[in-house]
Design a protein around this motif. Structure first.
Motif, PDB file in Angstrom:
ATOM      1  N   GLU A 272      27.613  -8.252 -12.675  1.00  0.00           N
ATOM      2  CA  GLU A 272      26.479  -8.809 -13.395  1.00  0.00           C
ATOM      3  C   GLU A 272      27.016  -9.777 -14.453  1.00  0.00           C
ATOM      4  O   GLU A 272      28.065  -9.539 -15.037  1.00  0.00           O
ATOM      5  CB  GLU A 272      25.688  -7.684 -14.050  1.00  0.00           C
ATOM      6  CG  GLU A 272      24.302  -8.118 -14.404  1.00  0.00           C
ATOM      7  CD  GLU A 272      23.402  -6.931 -14.668  1.00  0.00           C
ATOM      8  OE1 GLU A 272      22.667  -6.979 -15.655  1.00  0.00           O
ATOM      9  OE2 GLU A 272      23.457  -5.955 -13.893  1.00  0.00           O
TER      10      GLU A 272
ATOM     11  N   LYS B   9      21.911 -12.796 -19.287  1.00  0.00           N
ATOM     12  CA  LYS B   9      20.912 -11.857 -19.836  1.00  0.00           C
ATOM     13  C   LYS B   9      19.909 -12.626 -20.687  1.00  0.00           C
ATOM     14  O   LYS B   9      20.290 -13.476 -21.493  1.00  0.00           O
ATOM     15  CB  LYS B   9      21.620 -10.802 -20.692  1.00  0.00           C
ATOM     16  CG  LYS B   9      21.119  -9.412 -20.404  1.00  0.00           C
ATOM     17  CD  LYS B   9      21.976  -8.359 -21.050  1.00  0.00           C
ATOM     18  CE  LYS B   9      21.241  -7.031 -21.211  1.00  0.00           C
ATOM     19  NZ  LYS B   9      20.269  -6.698 -20.199  1.00  0.00           N
TER      20      LYS B   9
ATOM     21  N   GLY C  62      20.195 -10.465 -14.050  1.00  0.00           N
ATOM     22  CA  GLY C  62      20.209  -9.546 -12.909  1.00  0.00           C
ATOM     23  C   GLY C  62      20.821 -10.151 -11.655  1.00  0.00           C
ATOM     24  O   GLY C  62      21.140  -9.442 -10.709  1.00  0.00           O
TER      25      GLY C  62
ATOM     26  N   THR D  31      23.893 -11.597  -9.645  1.00  0.00           N
ATOM     27  CA  THR D  31      25.323 -11.336  -9.798  1.00  0.00           C
ATOM     28  C   THR D  31      26.133 -12.630  -9.703  1.00  0.00           C
ATOM     29  O   THR D  31      25.710 -13.596  -9.080  1.00  0.00           O
ATOM     30  CB  THR D  31      25.823 -10.348  -8.723  1.00  0.00           C
ATOM     31  OG1 THR D  31      25.407 -10.827  -7.451  1.00  0.00           O
ATOM     32  CG2 THR D  31      25.258  -8.971  -8.960  1.00  0.00           C
TER      33      THR D  31
END
Lengths: 231, 253
Positions: A151, A156, A162, A164
């Motif tokens: 991640e 964020k 979310g 990858t």
């Protein structure tokens, strides 16, 4: 008042963007009506095709100011492919054309690429974080390229949360995004030796060069984040 | 990293997905919508759905069925079968296709290709070629689901379409189709040597090794497969795992 509005400016396969967004909200409309666009809480600018045709499509429908006003009022706007390119100031496809100018930068053609890299860039390619992870000790650091496992901390709070590192997205384009401010580059992709901005954003203005609606579950995650952001 | 695409193909006849050998002797495999979902969930990078008899019987494909297939997928979708006009292409795009594949009618009226590219963009137009060996290092382009001669040399026809600016080539070996003996690498090499657009090879997929050969030695940009998936001999996930061990860049779905 509709929650989400896909702006129909006469360009491209809108059906797939609608279908994908409907996974996350039923409150989404497709419209070219300035009033409906004004009333929407968030806008999606889809599209594929030429830069000039895109701007002209918005202009003849009287939508240029609607989109600019929505941006100024802080409404979330997601541009996809050509829609992302239109967010910048200038396009260089078949001449030089003025864009929406919601973010500083230009749209330019791929230069000569490494042997074997065909243009258009068509197919699946990975995206990597171009943002710095904030650090209390200094400038922060850049996360290492991933193989679809880790991640990305820097994503964020953005539409890429979310997703990858190294997630594959579906691209089809011959021109690429060249934002002026490096801090507006959310994600980068490398093709034929060239690294370009594959996702850009600043506050409520977001653009993806790839097609999240065509990029499997990883792409759908971005649309889900956008729908959530727009609430 | 730019990855190689693994593309399942659904040949649709009436309400069913069918599959034959050398494009003949079609057997019913199952429901198109169910199979589309299954292959999407297995990690398909794209899907090709063709109405396999529309051209032969000169009738319109079932666009409602095509739309139902499109609704299952969040990956690119190429559709085709019986395309004769810009109107037909538009109907496929409205049904949810991102690209359309044109074969039979283009061999009789190449102008359709340029008109289609002008109207919808080159990236949207896939030239479908059904090639059947006609001699040493020679292939003829067949039409109507591998049934009719076009009289065109397949390689010359492809070069002509490339000069017109077609966006991608779906290359089917009629000789190898459904045989599961591996792709026709000689045919593939002859086409990738002259193509500056992506080439999808189809016909003969046997196992992961046959895919690897087509990609590493034949320089295919994408591999298309049907039988080994339809008969549950392989899943797309299992094939991709094998490709990864050969250091072939693939998409992690």
């Amino acid at each position: 008042m509709a929650h989400l509005c896909i702006v129909d400016y006469g360009i491209g396969n809108i059906h797939s963007a609608m279908k994908a967004l409907k996974r996350f909200t039923q409150d989404v409309i497709l419209s070219e009506d300035p009033k409906e666009i004004r009333d929407a809480a968030a806008l999606v600018l889809p599209g594929q095709g030429a830069f000039e045709a895109g701007m002209e499509g918005l202009r003849v429908r009287g939508l240029l100011n609607e989109v600019k006003t929505a941006a100024a009022n802080g409404k979330p706007i997601l541009g996809i492919c050509l829609g992302a390119q239109l967010l910048l100031e200038k396009g260089h496809e078949f001449g030089e054309w003025e864009g929406l100018g919601l973010l500083p930068g230009e749209v330019v053609h791929f230069p000569a690429l490494q042997k074997g890299a065909k243009t258009p860039h068509m197919g699946w390619n990975s995206i990597e974080s171009a943002l710095l992870v904030p650090s209390p000790y200094g400038r922060g650091w850049r996360e290492a390229p991933g193989e679809g496992q880790t991640e990305v901390k820097a994503w964020k709070g953005t539409v890429l949360e979310g997703v990858t590192a190294g997630a594959d997205m579906y691209f089809i384009h011959s021109y690429f995004l060249k934002p002026k401010d490096p801090s507006h580059v959310l994600a980068e992709t490398t093709y034929g030796g060239l690294t370009f901005a594959s996702a850009i954003g600043k506050g409520n203005i977001i653009g993806c060069q790839f097609h999240p609606e065509k990029s499997g579950e990883a792409g759908l995650r971005i649309l889900q984040n956008f729908v959530a952001l727009a609430r | 990293m730019h990855s190689v695409r693994v593309i399942p193909r659904l040949d649709i006849k009436g309400p069913n997905v069918v599959k034959g050998i050398h494009l003949e002797g079609l057997r019913v495999i199952g429901n198109p919508v169910t199979l589309a979902r299954k292959y999407y969930e297995q990690g398909a990078d794209e899907l090709i759905a063709m109405d396999s008899v529309a051209s032969l019987y000169q009738r319109s494909p079932d666009f409602d069925l095509m739309r139902s297939v499109a609704n299952e997928l969040f990956i690119p979708l190429t559709m085709g079968g019986g395309i004769q006009s810009l109107h037909d292409i538009n109907n496929f795009l409205r049904a949810g296709a991102d690209k359309v594949a044109i074969n039979t009618y283009a061999t009789r009226n190449p102008q359709l290709l340029s008109e289609a590219m002008h109207q919808f963009g080159a990236q949207c137009i896939v030239l479908s070629v059904e090639a059947k060996r006609s001699g040493q290092g020679r292939w003829e382009a067949y039409t109507d689901g591998g049934r009719e001669h076009s009289g065109l040399d397949a390689i010359e026809w492809i070069k002509r379409a490339l000069a017109m600016g077609v966006g991608e080539i779906l290359l089917t070996s009629v000789d190898f189709d459904g045989t599961k003996k591996g792709y026709d690498r000689e045919l593939l090499a002859a086409v990738t040597a002259c193509a500056d657009v992506p080439v999808i090879i189809h016909g003969g997929a046997r196992d992961a090794a046959s895919l690897t050969e087509a990609i590493q030695e034949g320089h295919a940009d994408a591999v298309c497969l049907a039988s080994i998936l339809h008969y549950n001999e392989w899943t797309i996930g299992a094939l991709k795992e094998q490709l990864m061990t050969q250091k072939i860049p693939i998409r992690h779905a």
